[in-house]
Design an enzyme around this catalytic site. Structure first.
Site, PDB file in Angstrom:
ATOM      1  N   GLN A  80       0.870  -1.187   0.000  1.00 30.53           N
ATOM      2  CA  GLN A  80       0.000   0.000   0.000  1.00 30.53           C
ATOM      3  C   GLN A  80       0.904   1.233   0.000  1.00 30.53           C
ATOM      4  OE1 GLN A  80      -3.233  -0.134  -0.294  1.00 30.53           O
ATOM      5  NE2 GLN A  80      -3.834  -2.153   0.419  1.00 30.53           N
ATOM      6  N   ASN A  95      -0.951  -7.760   4.985  1.00 36.27           N
ATOM      7  CA  ASN A  95      -1.185  -6.406   5.509  1.00 36.27           C
ATOM      8  C   ASN A  95      -2.443  -6.320   6.370  1.00 36.27           C
ATOM      9  OD1 ASN A  95      -0.858  -3.454   5.463  1.00 36.27           O
ATOM     10  ND2 ASN A  95      -2.551  -3.448   4.005  1.00 36.27           N
ATOM     11  N   GLU A 155      -3.543 -15.718  -2.336  1.00 35.30           N
ATOM     12  CA  GLU A 155      -2.961 -14.648  -3.140  1.00 35.30           C
ATOM     13  C   GLU A 155      -2.233 -15.319  -4.301  1.00 35.30           C
ATOM     14  OE1 GLU A 155      -1.927 -11.119  -3.078  1.00 35.30           O
ATOM     15  OE2 GLU A 155      -0.686 -11.861  -4.702  1.00 35.30           O
ATOM     16  N   ASP A 193      -9.734  -7.727  -1.442  1.00 34.64           N
ATOM     17  CA  ASP A 193      -9.066  -6.462  -1.768  1.00 34.64           C
ATOM     18  C   ASP A 193      -8.440  -6.655  -3.158  1.00 34.64           C
ATOM     19  OD1 ASP A 193      -7.635  -4.106  -1.854  1.00 34.64           O
ATOM     20  OD2 ASP A 193      -6.218  -4.644  -0.268  1.00 34.64           O
ATOM     21  N   TYR A 208      -6.693 -12.284  -2.239  1.00 35.88           N
ATOM     22  CA  TYR A 208      -5.844 -11.133  -2.612  1.00 35.88           C
ATOM     23  C   TYR A 208      -5.122 -10.577  -1.370  1.00 35.88           C
ATOM     24  CZ  TYR A 208      -9.658 -11.225  -6.081  1.00 35.88           C
ATOM     25  OH  TYR A 208     -10.620 -11.609  -6.985  1.00 35.88           O
ATOM     26  N   GLU A 212      -9.715   5.188  -2.514  1.00 36.46           N
ATOM     27  CA  GLU A 212      -9.945   3.807  -2.070  1.00 36.46           C
ATOM     28  C   GLU A 212     -11.265   3.774  -1.296  1.00 36.46           C
ATOM     29  OE1 GLU A 212      -6.749   1.869  -2.145  1.00 36.46           O
ATOM     30  OE2 GLU A 212      -7.534   0.015  -1.273  1.00 36.46           O
ATOM     31  N   CYS A 233      -9.755  -0.274  -4.820  1.00 36.52           N
ATOM     32  CA  CYS A 233      -9.015   0.919  -5.264  1.00 36.52           C
ATOM     33  C   CYS A 233      -9.626   1.470  -6.548  1.00 36.52           C
ATOM     34  CB  CYS A 233      -7.537   0.599  -5.447  1.00 36.52           C
ATOM     35  SG  CYS A 233      -7.256  -0.744  -6.599  1.00 36.52           S
TER      36      CYS A 233
HETATM   37  C1  LIG Z   1      -4.789  -4.331  -4.144  1.00 34.37           C
HETATM   38  S1  LIG Z   1      -3.598  -5.574  -3.788  1.00 34.37           S
HETATM   39  C2  LIG Z   1      -4.030  -5.923  -2.127  1.00 34.37           C
HETATM   40  C3  LIG Z   1      -2.997  -6.650  -1.326  1.00 34.37           C
HETATM   41  C4  LIG Z   1      -3.194  -6.666   0.194  1.00 34.37           C
HETATM   42  N1  LIG Z   1      -4.565  -6.788   0.586  1.00 34.37           N
HETATM   43  C5  LIG Z   1      -2.578  -5.420   0.842  1.00 34.37           C
HETATM   44  O1  LIG Z   1      -3.308  -4.663   1.491  1.00 34.37           O
HETATM   45  O2  LIG Z   1      -1.355  -5.226   0.713  1.00 34.37           O
HETATM   46  C6  LIG Z   1      -4.232  -6.899  -4.721  1.00 34.37           C
HETATM   47  C7  LIG Z   1      -3.460  -8.203  -4.599  1.00 34.37           C
HETATM   48  O3  LIG Z   1      -4.139  -9.189  -5.418  1.00 34.37           O
HETATM   49  C8  LIG Z   1      -3.184 -10.041  -6.002  1.00 34.37           C
HETATM   50  N2  LIG Z   1      -3.877 -10.632  -7.165  1.00 34.37           N
HETATM   51  C9  LIG Z   1      -4.030 -10.125  -8.400  1.00 34.37           C
HETATM   52  N3  LIG Z   1      -4.782 -10.919  -9.164  1.00 34.37           N
HETATM   53  C10 LIG Z   1      -5.128 -11.981  -8.379  1.00 34.37           C
HETATM   54  C11 LIG Z   1      -5.926 -13.143  -8.576  1.00 34.37           C
HETATM   55  N4  LIG Z   1      -6.526 -13.403  -9.744  1.00 34.37           N
HETATM   56  N5  LIG Z   1      -6.070 -13.999  -7.553  1.00 34.37           N
HETATM   57  C12 LIG Z   1      -5.482 -13.752  -6.341  1.00 34.37           C
HETATM   58  N6  LIG Z   1      -4.713 -12.675  -6.098  1.00 34.37           N
HETATM   59  C13 LIG Z   1      -4.548 -11.807  -7.098  1.00 34.37           C
HETATM   60  C14 LIG Z   1      -2.002  -9.148  -6.286  1.00 34.37           C
HETATM   61  O4  LIG Z   1      -0.808  -9.917  -6.357  1.00 34.37           O
HETATM   62  C15 LIG Z   1      -2.027  -8.183  -5.099  1.00 34.37           C
HETATM   63  O5  LIG Z   1      -1.190  -8.639  -4.067  1.00 34.37           O
END
Ligand SMILES: C[S@@+](CC[C@H](N)C(=O)[O-])C[C@H]1O[C@@H](n2cnc3c(N)ncnc32)[C@H](O)[C@@H]1O
Length: 368
Positions: free
Chosen positions: A192, A225, A241, A301, A220, A360, A326
């Site tokens: 973040q 975090n 994830e 998320d 995700y 967000e 987001c």
């Molecule tokens: C907006 S970030 C949120 C991460 C975490 N919640 C944080 O606050 O740091 C979205 C996360 O989704 C993962 N991601 C993207 N596509 C995905 C999928 N199809 N399945 C699972 N995770 C995925 C990315 O690697 C990323 O870490």
């Protein structure tokens, strides 16, 4: 906020408003779009709030000068900058010193294309130098001296090559509802950008979940975090994830915080939904008894694209959904479906990306 580059640099698109005006502009847009009036609003510090920054390097050959550069507001070429008012104080300090040192050293300077900065609330800085040339052990020796001079951690990258000069992570501390958590942030994997807002986001979710005897499912999850602070509200946690790097750091972060009730598994949201519906088996889940979980809350998320159709259908199997987004447009699309069976209990906006049109949102939903 005063910034010499407002109106020229393409980073801050709401440059013509002060902090409160730009926040109000975005909150009003959310209220009108979602038709919600009772919104919890979380502010960002007015400047130096971004703990991540990426800059191009501009070489002025005639004047023998290096500077940082960003895309212009009109996306026509680059604007040269000396500092950035929205990145953290430690990044600003490192930016200045880095250019001075790199300029003196032809091996470090030649074909340096871009620089990425990652900083933490504890003042640590990790810099990635990105080159349009092959880097090697000669470069590494010079880079090691640079890292020592600046007191920072350093990585070099060029096509297909990554050289870790010192270490590839920094340590972060977050204060959430009077408790401190420790996180190891790596150069790869999502983090973040605004820790002040991040702490408020996690605190908001945690405050709205009471102590449960049930289990928690997260998709995700990144490097844990939200997972680690929220795990204290639940009996057991399954967090998934897609990124291998993020899962590795999530496991490390559990150890740093002495957390023992979370299983972090590398599965995409699509794979997880298939596994939990017993449509597909995964080696990665061999040590987990899925039937032993009693999930009452699901937390998502997702990236800007929001939830895919399969995941959107799947999340509706649970009593409580917590959705952090987001991208208000994909959140709106997904809520149109979720609202048929779920009630919005709380809606929040978090000004994670101040002076830009991005915002967000957080939504807590309960089955009707
Ligand atoms: C907006 S970030 C949120 C991460 C975490 N919640 C944080 O606050 O740091 C979205 C996360 O989704 C993962 N991601 C993207 N596509 C995905 C999928 N199809 N399945 C699972 N995770 C995925 C990315 O690697 C990323 O870490």
């Amino acid at each position: 906020m005063i910034c010499d580059y407002f109106g020229k640099c393409g980073s801050c698109t709401l440059h013509d408003m002060d902090y409160e005006q730009q926040l109000d502009y975005k909150v009003q847009a959310i209220k009108e779009r979602f038709l919600v009036h009772d919104i919890d609003i979380f502010r960002s510090p007015k400047q130096q709030f971004r703990y991540r920054g990426e800059f191009r390097i501009f070489h002025d050959w005639e004047k023998d000068r290096l500077s940082y550069a960003m895309h212009t507001l009109e996306h026509k070429g680059l604007v040269q900058i000396n500092s950035c008012s929205i990145v953290s104080e430690s990044i600003n300090k490192a930016m200045q010193k880095l250019l001075v040192e790199v300029h003196k050293n032809p091996i470090l300077k030649e074909r340096l294309f871009a620089v990425e900065f990652l900083s933490s609330t504890t003042g640590e800085v990790l810099i990635t130098l990105i080159y349009h040339k092959k880097i090697d052990h000669v470069w590494k020796n010079e880079a090691l001296l640079l890292a020592k001079t600046l007191g920072i951690d350093l990585i070099g990258r060029s096509r297909g090559i990554k050289i870790v000069v010192t270490k590839e992570y920094i340590d972060e501390q977050l204060s959430i509802l009077d408790k401190t958590y420790h996180f190891r942030l790596f150069d790869t994997g999502f983090t973040q950008p605004n820790p002040s807002v991040n702490q408020q986001m996690i605190g908001w979710v945690k405050k709205h979940i009471s102590l449960q005897t049930t289990d928690f499912l997260e998709l995700y999850c990144g490097h844990g975090n939200f997972t680690i602070p929220l795990s204290e509200r639940f009996h057991k946690v399954l967090a998934t994830e897609v990124s291998k790097h993020s899962i590795k750091s999530a496991v490390e972060n559990c150890t740093l915080n002495g957390t023992e009730n979370i299983d972090f598994i590398r599965l995409s949201s699509e794979e997880l939904t298939e596994a939990l519906q017993y449509k597909r088996e995964f080696n990665r889940l061999k040590h987990i008894t899925l039937k032993a979980y009693h999930f009452s809350h699901i937390f998502v998320d997702p990236p800007r694209a929001g939830l895919d159709m399969q995941t959107l259908n799947f999340v509706q199997n649970y009593e409580n959904i917590i959705y952090i987004s987001c991208n208000p447009e994909t959140l709106y699309r997904d809520l149109e479906i979720l609202k048929k069976r779920f009630e919005i209990e709380r809606f929040a906006v978090f000004d994670q990306f101040a002076y830009t049109k991005h915002i967000e949102c957080g939504v807590i939903l309960k089955r009707k």
